[in-house]
Structures are given as structure tokens and as C-alpha cells.
Write an enzyme that holds these catalytic residues in place. Structure first.
Site, PDB file in Angstrom:
ATOM      1  N   TYR A 152       0.842  -1.214   0.000  1.00  0.00           N
ATOM      2  CA  TYR A 152       0.000   0.000   0.000  1.00  0.00           C
ATOM      3  C   TYR A 152       0.876   1.262   0.000  1.00  0.00           C
ATOM      4  CZ  TYR A 152      -3.832   3.050   1.669  1.00  0.00           C
ATOM      5  OH  TYR A 152      -4.775   4.044   1.823  1.00  0.00           O
ATOM      6  N   LYS A 156       0.993   4.171  -2.821  1.00  0.00           N
ATOM      7  CA  LYS A 156       0.592   5.549  -2.485  1.00  0.00           C
ATOM      8  C   LYS A 156       1.744   6.538  -2.718  1.00  0.00           C
ATOM      9  CE  LYS A 156      -3.685   4.828  -1.417  1.00  0.00           C
ATOM     10  NZ  LYS A 156      -4.779   5.505  -2.144  1.00  0.00           N
TER      11      LYS A 156
HETATM   12  N1  CAA Z   1       5.852  -1.201  14.738  1.00  0.00           N
HETATM   13  C1  CAA Z   1       6.634  -2.191  15.228  1.00  0.00           C
HETATM   14  N2  CAA Z   1       6.185  -3.421  15.453  1.00  0.00           N
HETATM   15  C2  CAA Z   1       4.907  -3.676  15.167  1.00  0.00           C
HETATM   16  C3  CAA Z   1       4.041  -2.703  14.624  1.00  0.00           C
HETATM   17  C4  CAA Z   1       4.578  -1.430  14.426  1.00  0.00           C
HETATM   18  N3  CAA Z   1       3.818  -0.429  13.957  1.00  0.00           N
HETATM   19  N4  CAA Z   1       2.841  -3.255  14.420  1.00  0.00           N
HETATM   20  C5  CAA Z   1       2.951  -4.552  14.809  1.00  0.00           C
HETATM   21  N5  CAA Z   1       4.182  -4.798  15.264  1.00  0.00           N
HETATM   22  C6  CAA Z   1       4.723  -6.035  15.785  1.00  0.00           C
HETATM   23  C7  CAA Z   1       3.870  -6.573  16.915  1.00  0.00           C
HETATM   24  O1  CAA Z   1       4.225  -5.927  18.118  1.00  0.00           O
HETATM   25  C8  CAA Z   1       4.211  -8.039  16.886  1.00  0.00           C
HETATM   26  O2  CAA Z   1       5.449  -8.234  17.524  1.00  0.00           O
HETATM   27  P1  CAA Z   1       5.689  -9.520  18.451  1.00  0.00           P
HETATM   28  O3  CAA Z   1       5.442 -10.720  17.557  1.00  0.00           O
HETATM   29  O4  CAA Z   1       7.112  -9.376  18.901  1.00  0.00           O
HETATM   30  O5  CAA Z   1       4.690  -9.415  19.563  1.00  0.00           O
HETATM   31  C9  CAA Z   1       4.446  -8.323  15.417  1.00  0.00           C
HETATM   32  O6  CAA Z   1       4.655  -7.049  14.803  1.00  0.00           O
HETATM   33  C10 CAA Z   1       3.277  -8.993  14.776  1.00  0.00           C
HETATM   34  O7  CAA Z   1       2.135  -8.123  14.952  1.00  0.00           O
HETATM   35  P2  CAA Z   1       0.695  -8.678  14.808  1.00  0.00           P
HETATM   36  O8  CAA Z   1       0.418  -9.706  15.825  1.00  0.00           O
HETATM   37  O9  CAA Z   1      -0.241  -7.517  14.736  1.00  0.00           O
HETATM   38  O10 CAA Z   1       0.827  -9.448  13.396  1.00  0.00           O
HETATM   39  P3  CAA Z   1      -0.250  -9.789  12.360  1.00  0.00           P
HETATM   40  O11 CAA Z   1       0.435 -10.567  11.305  1.00  0.00           O
HETATM   41  O12 CAA Z   1      -1.449 -10.349  13.014  1.00  0.00           O
HETATM   42  O13 CAA Z   1      -0.675  -8.335  11.786  1.00  0.00           O
HETATM   43  C11 CAA Z   1      -0.515  -6.294  10.662  1.00  0.00           C
HETATM   44  C12 CAA Z   1       0.250  -7.474  11.260  1.00  0.00           C
HETATM   45  C13 CAA Z   1      -1.358  -6.792   9.505  1.00  0.00           C
HETATM   46  C14 CAA Z   1       0.536  -5.342  10.142  1.00  0.00           C
HETATM   47  C15 CAA Z   1      -1.410  -5.629  11.715  1.00  0.00           C
HETATM   48  O14 CAA Z   1      -0.601  -5.213  12.777  1.00  0.00           O
HETATM   49  C16 CAA Z   1      -2.136  -4.421  11.160  1.00  0.00           C
HETATM   50  O15 CAA Z   1      -3.206  -4.535  10.610  1.00  0.00           O
HETATM   51  N6  CAA Z   1      -1.561  -3.218  11.340  1.00  0.00           N
HETATM   52  C17 CAA Z   1      -2.178  -1.972  10.870  1.00  0.00           C
HETATM   53  C18 CAA Z   1      -1.701  -1.635   9.503  1.00  0.00           C
HETATM   54  C19 CAA Z   1      -2.307  -0.299   9.122  1.00  0.00           C
HETATM   55  O16 CAA Z   1      -2.077   0.727   9.736  1.00  0.00           O
HETATM   56  N7  CAA Z   1      -3.098  -0.326   8.063  1.00  0.00           N
HETATM   57  C20 CAA Z   1      -3.770   0.898   7.626  1.00  0.00           C
HETATM   58  C21 CAA Z   1      -5.069   0.512   7.011  1.00  0.00           C
HETATM   59  S1  CAA Z   1      -6.099   1.928   6.726  1.00  0.00           S
HETATM   60  C22 CAA Z   1      -5.340   2.696   5.450  1.00  0.00           C
HETATM   61  O17 CAA Z   1      -4.487   2.205   4.821  1.00  0.00           O
HETATM   62  C23 CAA Z   1      -5.874   4.053   5.125  1.00  0.00           C
HETATM   63  C24 CAA Z   1      -4.801   5.035   5.126  1.00  0.00           C
HETATM   64  O18 CAA Z   1      -4.360   5.469   4.056  1.00  0.00           O
HETATM   65  C25 CAA Z   1      -4.269   5.553   6.405  1.00  0.00           C
END
Ligand code: CAA
Length: 246
Positions: A152, A156
Site C-alpha cells: 500500500y 501511495k
Molecule cells: N511497529 C513495530 N512493530 C509492530 C508494529 C509497528 N507499527 N505493528 C505490529 N508490530 C509487531 C507486533 O508488536 C508483533 O510483535 P511480536 O510478535 O514481537 O509481539 C508483530 O509485529 C506482529 O504483529 P501482529 O500480531 O499484529 O501481526 P499480524 O500478522 O497479526 O498483523 C498487521 C500485522 C497486519 C501489520 C497488523 O498489525 C495491522 O493490521 N496493522 C495496521 C496496519 C495499518 O495501519 N493499516 C492501515 C489501514 S487503513 C489505510 O491504509 C488508510 C490510510 O491510508 C491511512
């Protein structure tokens, strides 16, 4: 203000609907594309109930062929397109080491390649008529990157590269090309982010809340104005202060 003809891709979505409403309120004739006819008809009726007339035209913007048909469909229903808002976008969030080729391609095709697919059949007419507005709806995450969004964020960031090149090529033809980069706005796309993750992100927004779709549409309407004719190649961040580039 002169009434113009506008196409908002992904106009049936959260930010798209707000843009459609704003442009219609300014007196422009507005169309949105759709992929699902039943859903689009429901949306159109909902718009109508709020006093907004919006045309709906079939067309998946991720394919050059269907995008071209979409442009011709809008031209047939409303006339030549003066204002193009490249707003259609999807997410397939996952960390890169788990990302499939399909998750990469779907996002690049819908968010970035769509800008080529839709703008290409529109640009010549704008150049001939010596007036145009092209606005890419990018994202804060194209500016700062985001954990879980390599696809993404790449799409973008690419949209703004497209903006600044097109802006240079078309400046002499009365066409301005700009980018709006929204932060986290309360739409279905953002609400699909797991609640705990979303709450952590919301806590990083200095203004203290998610954005509202109309707060993005306001900026789009600003760029569309005749008076904005000297603004081209800009990238306007609207994100509640979450990311402040310069
Ligand atoms: N920074 C550092 N570490 C992070 C992190 C971050 N921002 N986010 C997650 N992690 C770490 C977690 O702490 C975890 O670490 P541990 O295993 O050591 O505990 C590891 O990454 C795995 O995290 P998850 O359990 O969340 O893993 P997952 O595979 O289930 O999900 C993900 C990963 C898909 C990235 C999920 O965290 C997510 O959905 N994040 C949000 C992403 C986001 O902001 N998307 C925006 C969508 S809206 C949009 O896009 C509109 C726009 O323009 C703004």
C-alpha cells in the site's frame, strides 16, 4: 463557478462519497465508477435521498480495458471529463515476509496502475480543452511508510511521483495535478484495522481523533477551484498532525 464534469473513482466508498457530495454541492456533474451494480444502485439511491445526483458507471479501474470503457461511459452519460479524482484504493495488509504476489499486485493494480488506466483516456481531452483538474488521493502511509503495508505504501508513494510528473507535462495546458494525502479517517477501510492496533494509531494523532471523510473532501474542492490554478504538483497532508513532513 463554472459547472464541470467530474469522475471520482471509488466514489461509493467513505472518502469518495464525501468528495462526490462536495463536488455536486459546488454545482458540478459527478460520476462514480462501480464494480458491484446492486451496491452502487443502493448508494445512488442513498445519495439521492440527500439531494445529491450522482451518475454511476460500470468499470474496474485496475484494468486498462475496463477503465477506458468507464471513461467512455461517463462521457456518454455526462460529457467530457474536466475533473478526475483518482480515489479508488484497497488494502491487503500483511508484513512483507508473509505477503503473496497476489496481495502485492492487487494493491498496485487498484491503487497505482489505476491512475494510468483512468487518466490516460482522459488527458488528451483536457489538453485539447485547455482546462483540467487531476487529484490523486494518496495516504499518510505513502509519506511515512507503515508496518504491514509495503504494498500500500509503495502504491501511495508512487501516486505522488505520478502527480509531479504529470503536473510538469501539463502545466501549459491549464491542467493542474495535485495529491491529497489523508491520514487515518473513520471509514470502513480504517475500521477494518484490528481495534487494538487502531487505538494505538489513533493515540498518535495530535488532534486526538480520526479524521472525517468531509475533512478530506474539503481539500479536494479547494484544488478543484478555478482560483487554485497556480497550485500544481503539491502534496497536501491532512492527518490531524500525525505526520508532518516539509
Ligand atoms: N511497529 C513495530 N512493530 C509492530 C508494529 C509497528 N507499527 N505493528 C505490529 N508490530 C509487531 C507486533 O508488536 C508483533 O510483535 P511480536 O510478535 O514481537 O509481539 C508483530 O509485529 C506482529 O504483529 P501482529 O500480531 O499484529 O501481526 P499480524 O500478522 O497479526 O498483523 C498487521 C500485522 C497486519 C501489520 C497488523 O498489525 C495491522 O493490521 N496493522 C495496521 C496496519 C495499518 O495501519 N493499516 C492501515 C489501514 S487503513 C489505510 O491504509 C488508510 C490510510 O491510508 C491511512
Amino acid at each position: 463557478m463554472t459547472a464541470r464534469i467530474a469522475l471520482v473513482t471509488g466514489g461509493t466508498g467513505g472518502i469518495g462519497s464525501a468528495i462526490v457530495k462536495r463536488l455536486a454541492a459546488l454545482g458540478h456533474k459527478v460520476a462514480s465508477n462501480y464494480r458491484d451494480e446492486a451496491k452502487a444502485r443502493t448508494w445512488q439511491a442513498h445519495m439521492q435521498s440527500q439531494g445529491v445526483d450522482a451518475a454511476i458507471v460500470p468499470g474496474d479501474v485496475s484494468s486498462p480495458e475496463t477503465a477506458e470503457k468507464l471513461v467512455h461511459g461517463v462521457e456518454k452519460q455526462l460529457g467530457p471529463i474536466d475533473i478526475l479524482i483518482n480515489n479508488a484504493g484497497i488494502t491487503r495488509d500483511t508484513t512483507f515476509h508473509k505477503m503473496s504476489a497476489l496481495q502485492w499486485q492487487e494493491v498496485i493494480n487498484t491503487n497505482l496502475n489505476s491512475c494510468f488506466n483512468v487518466t490516460r483516456p482522459v488527458i488528451e481531452g483536457m489538453r485539447n480543452r485547455k482546462w483540467g483538474r487531476i487529484i490523486q488521493i494518496s495516504s499518510i502511509n505513502g509519506q511515512k511508510g507503515q508496518y504491514g503495508q509495503a504494498n500500500y505504501a509503495a502504491s501511495k508513494a508512487g501516486m505522488h511521483g505520478f502527480t509531479i510528473s504529470l503536473a510538469q507535462e501539463n502545466a501549459k495546458f491549464g491542467i493542474t495535478v495535485n495529491t491529497v494525502s489523508p491520514g487515518y479517517v473513520a471509514t470502513e477501510m480504517v475500521m477494518a484495522v484490528p481495534e487494538d492496533v487502531r487505538n494505538k494509531i489513533a493515540a498518535q494523532i495530535p488532534i486526538g481523533r480520526l479524521g472525517e471523510p468531509d475533512e478530506i473532501a474539503y481539500a479536494v474542492a479547494f484544488f478543484v477551484n478555478d482560483e487554485a490554478r497556480w497550485i500544481t504538483g503539491a502534496n497536501l497532508a491532512i492527518n490531524g498532525g500525525q505526520y508532518m513532513g516539509w
